[in-house]
Design a protein around this motif. Structure first.
Motif, PDB file in Angstrom:
ATOM      1  N   ILE A 114       6.194 -44.385  12.733  1.00 22.74           N
ATOM      2  CA  ILE A 114       4.920 -44.055  12.098  1.00 22.74           C
ATOM      3  C   ILE A 114       3.993 -45.266  11.978  1.00 22.74           C
ATOM      4  CG2 ILE A 114       3.946 -43.415   9.844  1.00 22.74           C
ATOM      5  CD1 ILE A 114       5.927 -41.175   9.695  1.00 22.74           C
ATOM      6  N   HIS A 115       4.545 -46.436  11.706  1.00 24.10           N
ATOM      7  CA  HIS A 115       3.701 -47.621  11.537  1.00 24.10           C
ATOM      8  C   HIS A 115       3.363 -48.292  12.868  1.00 24.10           C
ATOM      9  CE1 HIS A 115       7.926 -48.806  11.256  1.00 24.10           C
ATOM     10  NE2 HIS A 115       7.589 -49.983  11.729  1.00 24.10           N
ATOM     11  N   ILE A 116       4.046 -47.894  13.959  1.00 22.75           N
ATOM     12  CA  ILE A 116       3.789 -48.504  15.269  1.00 22.75           C
ATOM     13  C   ILE A 116       3.192 -47.445  16.186  1.00 22.75           C
ATOM     14  CG2 ILE A 116       4.748 -50.033  17.036  1.00 22.75           C
ATOM     15  CD1 ILE A 116       7.141 -50.500  15.275  1.00 22.75           C
ATOM     16  N   SER A 117       2.221 -46.725  15.671  1.00 30.10           N
ATOM     17  CA  SER A 117       1.545 -45.668  16.421  1.00 30.10           C
ATOM     18  C   SER A 117       0.281 -45.302  15.653  1.00 30.10           C
ATOM     19  CB  SER A 117       2.452 -44.443  16.577  1.00 30.10           C
ATOM     20  OG  SER A 117       2.820 -43.910  15.317  1.00 30.10           O
ATOM     21  N   PRO A 118      -0.683 -44.662  16.304  1.00 30.36           N
ATOM     22  CA  PRO A 118      -1.886 -44.233  15.583  1.00 30.36           C
ATOM     23  C   PRO A 118      -1.562 -43.103  14.610  1.00 30.36           C
ATOM     24  CG  PRO A 118      -1.920 -43.410  17.825  1.00 30.36           C
ATOM     25  CD  PRO A 118      -0.752 -44.348  17.751  1.00 30.36           C
ATOM     26  N   TRP A 119      -2.442 -42.885  13.657  1.00 31.76           N
ATOM     27  CA  TRP A 119      -2.238 -41.838  12.655  1.00 31.76           C
ATOM     28  C   TRP A 119      -2.084 -40.460  13.294  1.00 31.76           C
ATOM     29  CZ3 TRP A 119      -0.415 -40.966   8.154  1.00 31.76           C
ATOM     30  CH2 TRP A 119      -0.722 -39.793   7.460  1.00 31.76           C
ATOM     31  N   GLY A 124       0.917 -35.363  14.650  1.00 29.79           N
ATOM     32  CA  GLY A 124       1.647 -34.626  15.678  1.00 29.79           C
ATOM     33  C   GLY A 124       3.108 -34.430  15.321  1.00 29.79           C
ATOM     34  N   LEU A 125       3.713 -35.463  14.750  1.00 30.61           N
ATOM     35  CA  LEU A 125       5.108 -35.363  14.312  1.00 30.61           C
ATOM     36  C   LEU A 125       5.270 -34.260  13.277  1.00 30.61           C
ATOM     37  CD1 LEU A 125       8.045 -36.398  13.995  1.00 30.61           C
ATOM     38  CD2 LEU A 125       7.141 -38.063  12.345  1.00 30.61           C
ATOM     39  N   MET A 126       4.358 -34.203  12.323  1.00 27.58           N
ATOM     40  CA  MET A 126       4.451 -33.179  11.282  1.00 27.58           C
ATOM     41  C   MET A 126       4.242 -31.784  11.857  1.00 27.58           C
ATOM     42  SD  MET A 126       5.332 -34.965   8.842  1.00 27.58           S
ATOM     43  CE  MET A 126       5.236 -36.605   8.123  1.00 27.58           C
ATOM     44  N   ALA A 169      -5.070 -49.623  15.238  1.00 31.78           N
ATOM     45  CA  ALA A 169      -4.668 -48.257  14.886  1.00 31.78           C
ATOM     46  C   ALA A 169      -3.274 -48.205  14.282  1.00 31.78           C
ATOM     47  CB  ALA A 169      -4.727 -47.358  16.119  1.00 31.78           C
ATOM     48  N   TRP A 170      -2.541 -49.324  14.319  1.00 34.06           N
ATOM     49  CA  TRP A 170      -1.203 -49.392  13.751  1.00 34.06           C
ATOM     50  C   TRP A 170      -1.261 -49.863  12.306  1.00 34.06           C
ATOM     51  CZ3 TRP A 170       2.196 -52.227  17.985  1.00 34.06           C
ATOM     52  CH2 TRP A 170       2.190 -51.450  19.158  1.00 34.06           C
ATOM     53  N   GLY A 171      -0.129 -49.885  11.644  1.00 32.29           N
ATOM     54  CA  GLY A 171      -0.055 -50.417  10.287  1.00 32.29           C
ATOM     55  C   GLY A 171       0.765 -49.542   9.367  1.00 32.29           C
ATOM     56  N   LEU A 172       1.181 -50.101   8.240  1.00 32.40           N
ATOM     57  CA  LEU A 172       1.965 -49.365   7.258  1.00 32.40           C
ATOM     58  C   LEU A 172       1.124 -48.214   6.703  1.00 32.40           C
ATOM     59  CD1 LEU A 172       3.689 -51.960   7.488  1.00 32.40           C
ATOM     60  CD2 LEU A 172       4.097 -51.778   5.044  1.00 32.40           C
ATOM     61  N   ARG A 173       1.730 -47.044   6.622  1.00 31.15           N
ATOM     62  CA  ARG A 173       1.033 -45.861   6.123  1.00 31.15           C
ATOM     63  C   ARG A 173       1.304 -45.675   4.635  1.00 31.15           C
ATOM     64  NH1 ARG A 173      -2.307 -45.901  10.244  1.00 31.15           N
ATOM     65  NH2 ARG A 173      -1.197 -45.674  12.225  1.00 31.15           N
ATOM     66  N   ASP A 174       0.346 -45.052   3.984  1.00 30.33           N
ATOM     67  CA  ASP A 174       0.511 -44.705   2.580  1.00 30.33           C
ATOM     68  C   ASP A 174       1.472 -43.523   2.468  1.00 30.33           C
ATOM     69  OD1 ASP A 174      -0.751 -44.962  -0.292  1.00 30.33           O
ATOM     70  OD2 ASP A 174      -0.665 -42.819   0.195  1.00 30.33           O
ATOM     71  N   ARG A 175       2.492 -43.679   1.640  1.00 25.66           N
ATOM     72  CA  ARG A 175       3.492 -42.618   1.501  1.00 25.66           C
ATOM     73  C   ARG A 175       2.857 -41.301   1.095  1.00 25.66           C
ATOM     74  NH1 ARG A 175       6.518 -43.060  -3.700  1.00 25.66           N
ATOM     75  NH2 ARG A 175       4.733 -41.773  -4.263  1.00 25.66           N
ATOM     76  N   ASP A 176       1.882 -41.340   0.197  1.00 27.61           N
ATOM     77  CA  ASP A 176       1.258 -40.104  -0.257  1.00 27.61           C
ATOM     78  C   ASP A 176       0.477 -39.426   0.860  1.00 27.61           C
ATOM     79  OD1 ASP A 176       2.336 -40.442  -2.755  1.00 27.61           O
ATOM     80  OD2 ASP A 176       0.520 -41.305  -3.640  1.00 27.61           O
ATOM     81  N   ALA A 177      -0.129 -40.224   1.747  1.00 30.31           N
ATOM     82  CA  ALA A 177      -0.856 -39.649   2.883  1.00 30.31           C
ATOM     83  C   ALA A 177       0.115 -38.981   3.852  1.00 30.31           C
ATOM     84  CB  ALA A 177      -1.658 -40.733   3.596  1.00 30.31           C
ATOM     85  N   VAL A 178       1.263 -39.609   4.072  1.00 28.88           N
ATOM     86  CA  VAL A 178       2.285 -39.017   4.939  1.00 28.88           C
ATOM     87  C   VAL A 178       2.810 -37.723   4.324  1.00 28.88           C
ATOM     88  CG1 VAL A 178       4.593 -39.365   5.911  1.00 28.88           C
ATOM     89  CG2 VAL A 178       2.921 -41.232   5.957  1.00 28.88           C
TER      90      VAL A 178
END
Length: 207
Positions: A114-119, A124-126, A169-178
């Protein structure tokens, strides 16, 4: 983002996998079903697939990755392990539903993608998990996250900066957003497990 080097067998080996396989497997053993079909997204070198399929023989484990190099490595590790419940790697792109396998699946596992790919890859995963998991099926995520109620560790802040330097476009995602993206596809967060090295495992169930 550890360097990955070729092994004599032609497979790839990742130092991160050597460190995190044991802790991840402990959680999987506690929460995965005893039997059923499992799809691993972005399986990378294939070391996790071999370790988990070997430790969970009741599960029919299918690794996948859009990278031809990764799939070559997965196939090499699988050939060496010769496990009856480990399937050949799939060419799967979470942004292309035409590449998704048919359901129902009992579990989908995604480690350090998730952190090494665009949002859009998370979305798409979800969508994949929401459409392919059986009712009550499990989505397992592992990696570093931002959390509003938890101060960001210095190591994760530095990692986040390095990721964004490599690709904005990469980076640590917010858990609540995920969690919100999962909820939009009929998946509910049921467990948060703190892991070594400031990582988390997030477990979702399809409603």
């Amino acid at each position: 983002m550890d360097p990955i080097t070729a092994t004599p067998s032609g497979a790839l080996a990742s130092p991160a996998v050597a460190r995190n396989t044991g802790p991840i497997l402990e959680v999987l053993k506690a929460h995965m079903p005893g039997r059923g079909r499992v799809l691993e997204i972005a399986a990378g070198s294939g070391e996790h697939a071999v370790a988990f399929a070997g430790a969970l023989p009741g599960l029919d484990w299918t690794p996948s990755d859009p990278s031809a190099e990764a799939r070559t490595s997965i196939a090499a590790w699988a050939a060496a392990a010769n496990l009856p419940n480990l399937r050949p790697p799939l060419v799967l792109d979470v942004l292309d539903p035409a590449t998704w396998p048919d359901g129902p699946l009992q579990a989908v596992v995604c480690i350090n993608m998730i952190h090494i790919s665009p949002w859009t890859a998370t979305e798409g995963l979800m969508a994949l998990a929401g459409s392919r998991l059986a009712i009550g099926g499990l989505l397992v995520l592992y990696g570093p996250y931002r959390e509003a109620e938890v101060p960001l560790a210095a190591s994760n802040a530095a990692f986040d900066a390095s990721l964004k330097f490599r690709d904005p476009a990469w980076g640590l995602r917010d858990r609540d957003a995920v969690t919100a993206a999962a909820k939009a596809e009929g998946l509910s967060l049921t467990r948060r497990v703190a892991m070594p090295a400031e990582n988390l495992m997030l477990l979702f169930r399809r409603r």
